[in-house]
Motif scaffolding. Structure first.
Motif, PDB file in Angstrom:
ATOM      1  N   GLU A   1      -7.035   2.873   8.792  1.00  0.00           N
ATOM      2  CA  GLU A   1      -5.627   3.137   9.046  1.00  0.00           C
ATOM      3  C   GLU A   1      -4.797   2.401  10.164  1.00  0.00           C
ATOM      4  N   GLY A   2      -3.791   1.815   9.688  1.00  0.00           N
ATOM      5  CA  GLY A   2      -3.015   1.326  10.932  1.00  0.00           C
ATOM      6  C   GLY A   2      -3.332  -0.461  10.569  1.00  0.00           C
ATOM      7  N   ALA A   3      -3.998  -0.869   9.761  1.00  0.00           N
ATOM      8  CA  ALA A   3      -4.591  -2.357   9.647  1.00  0.00           C
ATOM      9  C   ALA A   3      -3.397  -2.851   8.859  1.00  0.00           C
TER      10      ALA A   3
ATOM     11  N   GLN B   1      -1.553   3.143   5.516  1.00  0.00           N
ATOM     12  CA  GLN B   1      -1.721   4.636   5.851  1.00  0.00           C
ATOM     13  C   GLN B   1      -2.629   5.385   4.518  1.00  0.00           C
ATOM     14  N   THR B   2      -3.270   6.039   4.669  1.00  0.00           N
ATOM     15  CA  THR B   2      -4.185   6.823   3.873  1.00  0.00           C
ATOM     16  C   THR B   2      -3.384   7.099   2.383  1.00  0.00           C
ATOM     17  N   THR B   3      -2.311   7.160   2.373  1.00  0.00           N
ATOM     18  CA  THR B   3      -1.638   7.258   1.022  1.00  0.00           C
ATOM     19  C   THR B   3      -1.191   6.094   0.548  1.00  0.00           C
ATOM     20  N   ASP B   4      -1.621   4.784   0.886  1.00  0.00           N
ATOM     21  CA  ASP B   4      -1.568   3.604   0.478  1.00  0.00           C
ATOM     22  C   ASP B   4      -2.787   3.420  -0.300  1.00  0.00           C
ATOM     23  N   SER B   5      -3.641   4.282  -0.373  1.00  0.00           N
ATOM     24  CA  SER B   5      -4.859   4.078  -1.363  1.00  0.00           C
ATOM     25  C   SER B   5      -4.335   4.074  -2.857  1.00  0.00           C
ATOM     26  N   GLY B   6      -5.153   3.274  -3.481  1.00  0.00           N
ATOM     27  CA  GLY B   6      -5.037   3.358  -4.909  1.00  0.00           C
ATOM     28  C   GLY B   6      -5.269   1.796  -5.494  1.00  0.00           C
ATOM     29  N   VAL B   7      -4.877   1.417  -6.580  1.00  0.00           N
ATOM     30  CA  VAL B   7      -4.736   0.208  -7.042  1.00  0.00           C
ATOM     31  C   VAL B   7      -3.573  -0.458  -7.238  1.00  0.00           C
ATOM     32  N   TYR B   8      -3.304  -1.474  -6.956  1.00  0.00           N
ATOM     33  CA  TYR B   8      -2.135  -2.559  -6.758  1.00  0.00           C
ATOM     34  C   TYR B   8      -2.337  -3.453  -8.089  1.00  0.00           C
ATOM     35  N   PHE B   9      -1.313  -3.580  -8.893  1.00  0.00           N
ATOM     36  CA  PHE B   9      -1.445  -4.266  -9.974  1.00  0.00           C
ATOM     37  C   PHE B   9      -0.069  -5.149  -9.717  1.00  0.00           C
TER      38      PHE B   9
ATOM     39  N   THR C   1      -6.109  -4.762  -7.480  1.00  0.00           N
ATOM     40  CA  THR C   1      -7.025  -4.692  -6.250  1.00  0.00           C
ATOM     41  C   THR C   1      -7.032  -3.309  -5.793  1.00  0.00           C
ATOM     42  N   SER C   2      -8.128  -2.748  -5.840  1.00  0.00           N
ATOM     43  CA  SER C   2      -8.387  -1.582  -5.383  1.00  0.00           C
ATOM     44  C   SER C   2      -8.435  -1.181  -3.927  1.00  0.00           C
ATOM     45  N   LEU C   3      -7.370  -0.432  -3.200  1.00  0.00           N
ATOM     46  CA  LEU C   3      -7.397  -0.227  -1.627  1.00  0.00           C
ATOM     47  C   LEU C   3      -7.754   1.057  -1.407  1.00  0.00           C
ATOM     48  N   THR C   4      -8.679   1.186  -0.556  1.00  0.00           N
ATOM     49  CA  THR C   4      -8.964   2.177   0.157  1.00  0.00           C
ATOM     50  C   THR C   4      -8.527   2.345   1.886  1.00  0.00           C
ATOM     51  N   VAL C   5      -7.788   3.094   2.101  1.00  0.00           N
ATOM     52  CA  VAL C   5      -7.327   3.262   3.530  1.00  0.00           C
ATOM     53  C   VAL C   5      -8.153   4.414   4.349  1.00  0.00           C
ATOM     54  N   ILE C   6      -8.873   4.220   5.220  1.00  0.00           N
ATOM     55  CA  ILE C   6      -9.752   5.200   5.707  1.00  0.00           C
ATOM     56  C   ILE C   6      -9.263   5.340   7.016  1.00  0.00           C
ATOM     57  N   PRO C   7      -9.052   6.945   7.250  1.00  0.00           N
ATOM     58  CA  PRO C   7      -8.578   7.529   8.784  1.00  0.00           C
ATOM     59  C   PRO C   7      -9.424   7.059   9.978  1.00  0.00           C
TER      60      PRO C   7
END
Lengths: 107, 114
Positions: free
Chosen positions: A15-17, A78-86, A101-107
């Motif tokens: 998170e924050g990156a 943010q963690t809410t950005d997690s998901g897949v981006y097409f 692109t599957s993005l996972t944002v960890i706290p």
């Protein structure tokens, strides 16, 4: 049809990156869109960007149509950005999608 | 919000049974699409429609049929469901005009064939 390649296929961030997602396409297109698919499966339009640069809050996108690529920037993730981006491109009424692109944002 | 409603949202059915998914739109869009989404394949086009009674096949149309008897409704039918048709199905429409076409998706229909 047009080939659409996205990279990286998977991304894990603290998170924050910040991150940059890329979409390459194989031919001239009329339009390019970026979507976010949230963990509930909903596909949300982020940008309609056939060329140039657009910004919406922490997200921005740039498409260089002459070089056949687009970039999606996510800042201060943010963690809410997690998901897949097409990304999706179209010529006329035919649309072609990358595999995401599957993005996972960890706290 | 592009005014797209899919039904049912979730369904479990048995192999060999017919299934119909409905896509309803409220904004008189000409073009409507059915996609399926599977892991590793992204979104693949099944069928699309460019007007009432005008439809065409996409890249994965085998085992599916469609109908569009009025502008607002686009139906996807699995005549005899198979386990390989377990998937998430998305309806989509095009907003905008000419070269500025933008695609909008419904919320998806989760289909499980057992």
């Amino acid at each position: 049809g047009i080939q659409v390649e996205q990279s990286p296929p998977d991304l894990i961030l603290q998170e924050g990156a910040n991150s940059t997602l890329r979409c390459n396409f194989s031919d001239s297109v009329n339009n390019l869109q970026w979507f976010h698919q949230n963990p509930w499966g909903q596909l949300i339009n982020l940008f309609y960007i056939p060329s140039g640069t657009k910004q919406n809050g922490r997200l921005s996108a740039t498409t260089v149509a002459t070089e056949r690529y687009s970039l999606l920037y996510i800042s201060s993730s943010q963690t809410t950005d997690s998901g897949v981006y097409f990304c999706a491109v179209n010529t006329g009424n035919q649309f072609y999608f990358g595999t995401g692109t599957s993005l996972t944002v960890i706290p | 919000d592009a005014g797209i409603t899919q039904s049912p949202r979730h369904k479990v059915t048995e192999t060999g049974t017919p299934v119909t998914l409905r896509c309803h739109q409220t904004e008189n869009h000409r073009y409507m699409y059915w996609y399926r989404q599977d892991p590793g394949h992204g979104l693949r086009l099944i069928h699309y429609s460019y007007g009432v009674k005008d439809t065409d096949k996409g890249e994965v149309s085998d085992g599916y049929s469609v109908s569009r008897s009025k502008t607002e409704d686009f139906l996807l039918t699995l005549e005899s469901a198979t386990s390989s048709q377990t998937s998430v199905y998305f309806c989509a429409i095009i907003g905008g005009s000419g070269s500025g076409n933008t695609i909008y998706f419904g919320e998806g229909s989760w289909l499980t064939v057992v």
